[in-house]
Design an enzyme around this catalytic site. Structure first.
Site, PDB file in Angstrom:
ATOM      1  N   GLU A  85       0.892  -1.203   0.046  1.00  0.00           N
ATOM      2  CA  GLU A  85      -0.145   0.078  -0.039  1.00  0.00           C
ATOM      3  C   GLU A  85       0.848   1.387  -0.111  1.00  0.00           C
ATOM      4  O   GLU A  85       0.399   2.858  -0.070  1.00  0.00           O
ATOM      5  CB  GLU A  85      -0.932  -0.128   1.254  1.00  0.00           C
ATOM      6  CG  GLU A  85      -2.294  -1.256   1.483  1.00  0.00           C
ATOM      7  CD  GLU A  85      -3.209  -1.707   2.573  1.00  0.00           C
ATOM      8  OE1 GLU A  85      -2.723  -0.786   3.091  1.00  0.00           O
ATOM      9  OE2 GLU A  85      -3.659  -2.155   2.024  1.00  0.00           O
ATOM     10  N   GLU A 116       7.493 -21.931   9.193  1.00  0.00           N
ATOM     11  CA  GLU A 116       7.764 -21.079   9.894  1.00  0.00           C
ATOM     12  C   GLU A 116       8.922 -21.286  10.761  1.00  0.00           C
ATOM     13  O   GLU A 116      10.017 -20.990  11.161  1.00  0.00           O
ATOM     14  CB  GLU A 116       6.543 -20.382  10.425  1.00  0.00           C
ATOM     15  CG  GLU A 116       5.716 -21.301  11.152  1.00  0.00           C
ATOM     16  CD  GLU A 116       5.340 -21.030  12.171  1.00  0.00           C
ATOM     17  OE1 GLU A 116       5.374 -21.632  13.752  1.00  0.00           O
ATOM     18  OE2 GLU A 116       4.370 -20.711  12.460  1.00  0.00           O
TER      19      GLU A 116
END
Length: 302
Positions: A85, A116
């Site tokens: 953004e 992870e």
């Protein structure tokens, strides 16, 4: 190796939602809302650390560095969201703020929970984008212990990049690695261990502060207006005109003329209107002031 989840606050049962499976829909959303009310207060306790990280980001970016978020699962996706953004909001390159997620691009859309634990990937993903000492690496992990994130931060420290961490537990493991640790204690989740909820909201709030604060420090905002907006569609062209009207007090017709004259350069248009200088003069002064319109106008007023 046994992971001691019982010691993580994000994995505890919330006493206020023990009977949530027997609540009606209104009671469920009210219980969630009651927990969400606590998040801003938890973030408030970490404002000094957040500001410290904003300072580090602004300093490094002003010298050619980047912000690189790294995380797994929800945390990784939130970093990518914040990074994606920045270009449309502040007119920056899509390389300036980037998000890395354990498991790669596929993990954005489809859960890859085992990724992870891959410490090597946490290092290699940073190497693949040529991490250097000018950069800032910010590790996100609700539990504060994700191996992918921890390894990345350790590697970043080894080459003298600046490191920050965002977790949702006190005295997090990644916080002990990072130069600036942000440990927002969000407490037990509504649904035990579902850290996409309160923890995710807290991380999003902190990321908003970091990227927005950094861009303000870099001169991407005038008053509270997005003056580096890229007018790439009809809506954004109209928004750029409105920004000009709010920034200078001119009317719509004048804003339209300024946008055309400045080749859609909002900051140059503001400079032209408030200073009376030509487009070339304003662009030269903006370049001399690092693109900071506030600083430029301040200098002209002296």
């Amino acid at each position: 190796m046994k992971i001691q989840l019982d010691k993580l606050m994000t994995e505890q049962q919330n006493p206020d939602t023990m009977s949530i499976d027997r609540m009606n829909s209104y009671e469920i959303v009210k219980a969630i809302n009651n927990e969400d009310k606590k998040i801003a207060l938890a973030v408030e306790k970490e404002l000094a650390s957040i500001a410290e990280l904003v300072d580090a980001c602004a300093e490094r970016l002003s010298k050619g560095g980047r912000i690189l978020y790294t995380g797994a699962g929800t945390s990784g996706r939130l970093g990518i969201l914040d990074a994606s953004e920045c270009p449309p909001t502040y007119g920056v390159s899509d390389q300036l703020v980037q998000g890395l997620i354990a498991g790669g691009l596929e993990a954005i859309f489809k859960s890859k929970e085992n990724a992870e634990d891959d410490r090597e990937a946490g290092i290699e993903d940073l190497k693949s984008i040529n991490l250097c000492e000018k950069d800032v690496v910010i590790g996100l992990a609700a539990s504060g212990r994700t191996p992918y994130v921890a390894a990345g931060l350790e590697y970043a420290n080894s080459i003298n990049a600046y490191t920050g961490s965002i977790s949702c537990v006190k005295n997090s493991e990644i916080g002990k690695i990072a130069k600036t640790a942000i440990d927002v204690e969000t407490g037990p989740e509504v649904v035990t261990g579902s850290t996409r909820m309160k923890a995710g909201t807290a991380q999003k709030m902190v990321l908003n502060m970091i990227s927005t604060g950094t861009m303000i420090r870099l001169g991407k905002v005038f008053n509270n207006l997005m003056v580096d907006i890229q007018p790439t569609n009809a809506k954004l062209i109209e928004r750029s005109k409105r920004i000009l009207m709010l920034a200078t007090g001119c009317d719509y017709s004048r804003a339209e003329t300024l946008i055309e004259t400045s080749n859609h350069d909002v900051k140059a248009a503001i400079c032209m209107e408030l200073s009376g200088l030509s487009l070339d003069e304003c662009q030269k002064l903006l370049a001399e002031n690092g693109g900071n319109i506030s600083e430029l106008l301040h200098q002209l007023q002296k």
